[in-house]
Design an enzyme around this catalytic site. Sequence first.
Site, mmCIF file in Angstrom:
data_model
loop_
_atom_site.group_PDB
_atom_site.id
_atom_site.type_symbol
_atom_site.label_atom_id
_atom_site.label_comp_id
_atom_site.label_asym_id
_atom_site.label_seq_id
_atom_site.Cartn_x
_atom_site.Cartn_y
_atom_site.Cartn_z
ATOM 1 N N SER A 141 0.938 -1.345 0.005
ATOM 2 C CA SER A 141 0.157 0.279 0.292
ATOM 3 C C SER A 141 0.965 1.317 -0.125
ATOM 4 O O SER A 141 2.402 1.271 0.449
ATOM 5 C CB SER A 141 -0.715 0.107 0.847
ATOM 6 N N TYR A 155 -1.625 -1.170 9.849
ATOM 7 C CA TYR A 155 -1.914 -1.291 9.059
ATOM 8 C C TYR A 155 -0.722 -1.419 8.287
ATOM 9 O O TYR A 155 -0.264 -1.699 7.319
ATOM 10 C CB TYR A 155 -3.621 -0.675 8.673
#
Length: 328
Positions: A141, A155
Amino acid sequence: MKLKKRVVVITGASSGIGRATALACARRGAHVVLAARSARELDRVAQQCERRGGRALAVPTDVTDPGSVTALAAAATARFGRIDVWANAAGVGVLGRFDQTPPGELRRLLDVNVIGAVNGARAAVPVMRGQGEGILIDVASLLGAVVQAPYMSGYAMSKAALVTFDDVLRTELALMGASGISVCTVLPAGVDTPFFRHAANHTGRELRSLPPVATPERVARALTGAMRRPRPRVLVGPYARSLAAAHTLAPGLTRAALARRTEHRYLDPAGDAPDSPGNLHVPSGRSSAVRGGRGSGWRTAARRTAAATALTCTALLGARAAGRRRPT
């Protein structure tokens, strides 16, 4: 590499980016091996893949269990004889300030997002070394790898770790003489998947909106592009590139802008949203889907362009102001 009749293993194939990638590969005639925790949803995806022209094998898998992932690789080679591509797309999320996130949930997130990908590499690389070639793709990401935002420290940490793992893996493969194996890290920005609907939430606030988002199909095209022509890193979409450029020019200002938008635009004011573990320990089941319903049409494209332009301009102005203040 053309994908027709190539064997592609995809984890996280029941939902979001993994599911979109499975369908995209099937349309190109690939043999897809689908892995996720939900057997029923995998069967549905397998049927959709076969209707699109690919052959499909569904293998229920918990990526945090090394034995389960080894069995996945064995099932792929038993059915199709080889593994040409292994795509680690399984991932979970937790929303919450670092001190509000239960330690067990953080551990589970890291197990899925990081150790799950490591387990995939450990299962795929020996097969690919035996073949003399193969492609390993990790869906990371932009968050964590390039930029940061509040309430998603776990995350972001997991995705930063994944980027570092891939960098080290490339070096180790070169030292092993495995020059035919490519490692590609895909770095999307916001994507319209069910991810946030499935994420654990300990903010006490409902998610109001998402950053300007890309479609899962767009990310899937980036993955299939990496399968045809592997590259070390792939940023998905102009928003990702603009945000990365803004962070390079003025990292402090970009982080501050993202923090304000997260706090005041993406989450409801403090309320009574109940704590939820999301799908950390239980499969998403019937709520699995390609898209999350947040919208990725022309209005979102316009918002994405405007937001990226604003962030880039902010970074440029900040960099120029810093340059004027610098002593000569």
